[in-house]
Design a protein around this motif. Structure first.
Motif, mmCIF file in Angstrom:
data_model
loop_
_atom_site.group_PDB
_atom_site.id
_atom_site.type_symbol
_atom_site.label_atom_id
_atom_site.label_comp_id
_atom_site.label_asym_id
_atom_site.label_seq_id
_atom_site.Cartn_x
_atom_site.Cartn_y
_atom_site.Cartn_z
ATOM 1 N N HIS A 584 24.959 11.023 55.204
ATOM 2 C CA HIS A 584 25.504 9.841 55.884
ATOM 3 C C HIS A 584 26.951 9.557 55.503
ATOM 4 O O HIS A 584 27.449 8.460 55.764
ATOM 5 N N MET A 588 30.566 6.271 56.587
ATOM 6 C CA MET A 588 31.221 5.342 55.681
ATOM 7 C C MET A 588 32.736 5.489 55.722
ATOM 8 O O MET A 588 33.279 6.531 56.137
ATOM 9 N N TYR A 643 22.573 -2.761 52.677
ATOM 10 C CA TYR A 643 21.782 -2.187 53.774
ATOM 11 C C TYR A 643 20.752 -1.225 53.185
ATOM 12 O O TYR A 643 21.012 -0.533 52.197
ATOM 13 N N ASP A 645 18.691 1.867 54.891
ATOM 14 C CA ASP A 645 18.556 2.676 56.109
ATOM 15 C C ASP A 645 19.213 1.983 57.299
ATOM 16 O O ASP A 645 18.640 1.865 58.390
ATOM 17 N N ASN A 646 20.433 1.448 57.047
ATOM 18 C CA ASN A 646 21.276 0.791 58.050
ATOM 19 C C ASN A 646 20.725 -0.536 58.561
ATOM 20 O O ASN A 646 21.266 -1.106 59.510
ATOM 21 N N ILE A 648 20.278 -4.449 57.560
ATOM 22 C CA ILE A 648 20.832 -5.364 56.582
ATOM 23 C C ILE A 648 19.719 -6.040 55.770
ATOM 24 O O ILE A 648 18.649 -6.372 56.304
ATOM 25 N N TYR A 667 25.857 4.570 48.850
ATOM 26 C CA TYR A 667 27.283 4.482 49.146
ATOM 27 C C TYR A 667 27.774 3.090 48.774
ATOM 28 O O TYR A 667 27.154 2.083 49.145
ATOM 29 N N SER A 674 33.816 -0.770 55.321
ATOM 30 C CA SER A 674 32.860 0.156 55.921
ATOM 31 C C SER A 674 32.056 -0.479 57.043
ATOM 32 O O SER A 674 31.413 0.230 57.812
ATOM 33 N N ASP A 675 32.051 -1.797 57.150
ATOM 34 C CA ASP A 675 31.359 -2.430 58.262
ATOM 35 C C ASP A 675 31.972 -3.796 58.504
ATOM 36 O O ASP A 675 32.653 -4.348 57.638
ATOM 37 N N THR A 683 30.487 -3.388 50.513
ATOM 38 C CA THR A 683 29.295 -2.925 51.204
ATOM 39 C C THR A 683 28.556 -1.941 50.319
ATOM 40 O O THR A 683 29.178 -1.071 49.690
ATOM 41 N N LYS A 685 25.280 0.665 50.800
ATOM 42 C CA LYS A 685 24.296 1.219 51.719
ATOM 43 C C LYS A 685 23.352 2.142 50.950
ATOM 44 O O LYS A 685 23.793 3.010 50.200
#
Length: 784
Positions: A584, A588, A643, A645-646, A648, A667, A674-675, A683, A685
């Motif tokens: 992934h 990022m 997050y 698995d993406n 939130i 990450y 990153s978001d 962030t 993840k």
């Protein structure tokens, strides 16, 4: 005229018989009422008594039913409160108990400074009773940074104190009196010595010897007008103390507990003056332990100064029994204690031999059946064993003594050939039991405290509900295999009672409607009860005088050579590497730091964050927080967006029990680029491994972290010492708290050998039918 006399005598006899029968019935009712509710008592074996503050402290507890003289199988909640030497509370635990046993411990650390610590075990149910059934153990902890002085076994001779215990409470004129004598120092350590009794003309009229526990007896036929003095003169002790004034009359209860065929003979004695005073008065001799009681009427006639009664001990309970003399007004005249030993004691065999890989195999067999045992194995030169308590001493002895005998192991030590005589002397020097007759007669227990079983998880849902709807709350913990439901009442309240919930467990709660569909709503939840108090005065092992130390024998611990140069990381260390394939990474920002977690890695995710620039923990409300340490971009200490698995994470409590072996990639972007959701706080993840059940992380829920539940049992580990000598003095070879015996089977324990020629074994336990075992042995280690 003769007819009238005979009728009058008959009426008097019937009236007396009716009164006696009525009194015996009242006594029976008093006892049945007072002991109607079963009482618990607790005994705890520690793996040793002295600890270095880098070790694990471990214990095994046994809970006893006094009414049944068997393990108390209904007990579930045991409270532990740990006090320091200043009697300040330093830790509390709620311990789960099943089948009358529990196990636990503490990981000691530098916060435990040198000194005494008191471990107090009790239940909420015990608060209903006047008599203390709790267990207090004094533990000594050593700070490795300080030299340790071994304590001398010598008593403090300068503070010796004599206590006298005549059989009837006073010394009676003109009959043979047995007078108990106890000599102890200011720390209640027994003093063994010899002494004599002198009259006013310095004539020796009696002599005595006290045993290692400080107990003895002398016999005296006194004169009412004479004064007597007890005298001890030796190299270490010189005492002269007057005896109490001789009483003109009274009643004495004495007995012979050493007859063949398991018989007990009891004598009730008075003098000539007493015969006149007590003539034709009716007394009841009561032998009693808990609800088990035997009554016998006694009447002195014009010629008898002594009445004797014979009893079969098979009808008496094992342990301490009270012998009370009750008058016609149901007042207690005097009390003696008698100890009834079990007819058969279970035999235990232990054998140790060297086996492969330089280890020792300890093999054991006991005559106990369906039993639970705990065993501690210590090196042959270990100085941390001070086995002065036994499970028999707790359940058979201290359960009934007004003044508990803490150092009671010698009374049950099979190697002590004088143990039966020692017990007789102890019974003579204990004036009364902890169960007072006035309480039994007029102050039965009032039940104001519950018999706790588990904890209660309760709360309220915020969503306004239709009063006629049948909504419910589901309680889930996939990690602990918990799935339960409770109804939501008309006030939006719910409750899960008698629930086993360990500290740090994360529960997920969600509302379910009549169609079994989840409904989004805010849910407030809590765990209760919190730690319950103990209402009786605590019996701390107070040191009245300083413990004498052997200045010629001290020990200094080695300083670790690697202490200043090496940092031992207890958790895993994860390094970013280009060799690992990151699935992934392209999702990022280039400023994000990536981590590929290896399958063998372990540890808590929150601890990983602590090592990588974040602060984590629980806030005042018991919820998980994550904040950015100051010093990063923008100096912001707010919470990053997380997050899984993406998806939130709206509730950080979900992360409390997330472990690294469940994660594939991590990450961290501290810039927050990153978001679009994160606003300057960064962030994080997390991507889970594919084989992990992800439903736990996807549901809409309210989470609850248990912080007032049952303590988690420690996984006991032997401490690492710097030198072999340190380990032999202070270490533990093996601690096995949960040995289960079925059908008299054998059991085996393996432990490291080192240079042991023999080992010290501490074994305790009980069986389902109430047989007890407590042994300390030195076992030679044989080569095959």
């Amino acid at each position: 005229m003769r007819l009238i006399v005979k009728i009058s005598c008959l009426l008097f006899f019937l009236q007396s018989f009716s009164q006696t029968t009525s009194n015996q019935e009242k006594i029976k009712n008093y006892i049945d009422t007072y002991f109607n509710y079963d009482r618990e008592s607790i005994h705890v074996q520690f793996n040793k008594n002295i600890y270095v503050n880098s070790e694990d402290l471990a214990f095994k507890g046994y809970v006893w039913s006094k009414n049944n003289n068997t393990p108390h199988s209904n007990t579930a909640n045991v409270q532990l409160v740990v006090y320091n030497e200043q009697q300040e509370i330093i830790q509390k635990q709620l311990i789960f108990t099943t089948k009358g046993t529990f196990a636990g411990g503490l990981h000691l650390n530098n916060k435990f400074k040198t000194g005494k610590y008191y471990f107090h075990f009790y239940t909420n149910w015990m608060n209903n009773f006047t008599e203390d059934g709790s267990f207090m153990q004094t533990i000594e902890i050593i700070d490795k940074n300080e030299p340790y002085n071994f304590k001398t076994k010598e008593p403090d001779w300068d503070t010796a104190k004599i206590t006298l215990s005549p059989e009837g409470g006073s010394i009676l004129n003109d009959i043979n009196n047995a007078v108990g004598i106890s000599i102890k120092d200011c720390n209640q350590k027994g003093i063994e010595t010899d002494g004599i009794v002198l009259d006013s003309k310095s004539n020796e009229v009696s002599q005595f010897h006290t045993n290692k526990m400080g107990n003895g007896v002398f016999y005296l036929i006194p004169n009412l007008n004479e004064k007597y003095t007890l005298k001890i003169k030796s190299d270490k002790l010189t005492i002269a103390q007057p005896l109490p004034k001789v009483q003109e009359t009274g009643i004495i209860v004495t007995y012979n507990n050493n007859l063949p065929k398991n018989k007990l003979i009891i004598a009730v004695k008075t003098n000539e003056k007493g015969v006149e005073l007590y003539q034709n008065k009716k007394f009841i001799l009561l032998i009693q332990q808990n609800k088990n009681a035997i009554q016998q009427e006694i009447v002195f006639d014009t010629k008898e100064t002594e009445k004797t009664l014979l009893f079969d001990k098979k009808y008496l309970s094992n342990g301490v029994n009270s012998i009370r003399l009750i008058d016609e007004n149901l007042n207690e005249i005097t009390e003696r204690l008698v100890y009834i030993s079990p007819v058969n004691s279970p035999i235990t065999t232990l054998q140790a031999k060297v086996v492969a890989n330089d280890s020792i195999q300890l093999s054991g067999k006991t005559e106990l059946n369906q039993a639970s045992l705990s065993i501690s194995v210590l090196p042959e030169n270990n100085v941390c064993i001070n086995q002065n308590r036994s499970i028999q001493g707790t359940f058979y002895l201290n359960n009934y003594l007004d003044i508990p005998e803490t150092d009671n192991y010698a009374y049950y030590d099979l190697e002590n050939k004088e143990r039966k005589q020692d017990m007789e002397l102890l019974m003579l020097n204990q004036n009364k039991s902890k169960f007072l007759w006035d309480n039994i007669k007029s102050n039965p227990p009032k039940i104001n405290h519950s018999f706790d079983k588990g904890v209660t998880i309760s709360g309220k849902v915020e969503k306004k509900l239709n009063p006629n709807s049948k909504n419910r709350i589901s309680l889930v913990s996939l990690k602990d295999n918990v799935f339960d439901e409770a109804v939501i009442d008309k006030n939006n309240d719910f409750k899960f009672e008698n629930f086993f919930a360990q500290d740090s467990t994360v529960f997920v709660l969600q509302m379910i409607n009549e169609k079994s569909l989840s409904v989004a709503t805010k849910i407030e939840a809590r765990v209760s009860p919190s730690q319950t108090f103990f209402s009786l005065p605590l019996q701390f092992d107070k040191t009245i005088c300083p413990t004498k130390k052997n200045l010629d024998k001290s020990f200094t611990f080695s300083v670790s050579k690697a202490k200043d140069s090496i940092i031992n990381l207890k958790e895993i260390t994860i390094k970013s590497t280009k060799k690992d394939v990151l699935k992934h990474q392209k999702e990022m920002n280039f400023m994000a730091t990536s981590f590929k977690v290896k399958e063998g890695d372990y540890g808590r995710f929150l601890d990983f964050l602590n090592r990588n620039g974040y602060r984590t923990g629980l806030d005042e409300d018991g919820n998980v927080f994550i904040s950015v340490n100051r010093g990063f971009t923008g100096g912001n200490s707010g919470s990053p967006t997380v997050y899984i698995d993406n998806d939130i994470v709206l509730d950080n409590n979900l992360l409390f029990n997330l472990y690294m072996n469940e994660i594939d990639e991590i990450y961290m972007d501290k810039s927050g680029n990153s978001d679009v959701v994160s606003v300057g706080n960064g962030t994080i993840k997390i991507f889970l491994r594919e084989n992990l059940k992800k439903d736990y992380y996807d549901i809409k829920y309210t989470s609850l972290i248990v912080n007032k539940g049952f303590a988690k049992n420690i996984k006991f580990k032997n401490s690492q010492f710097e030198t072999q000598n340190e380990f032999y003095y202070f270490g533990t070879l093996n601690w096995s708290p949960n040995i289960t015996i079925k059908d008299n089977q054998n059991y085996e324990i393996k432990l490291p050998k080192g240079n042991q020629k023999e080992i010290q074994v501490l074994l305790e336990g009980f069986s389902d039918d109430g047989q007890l075992v407590s042994e300390t042995r030195r076992i030679p280690v044989s080569n095959p």
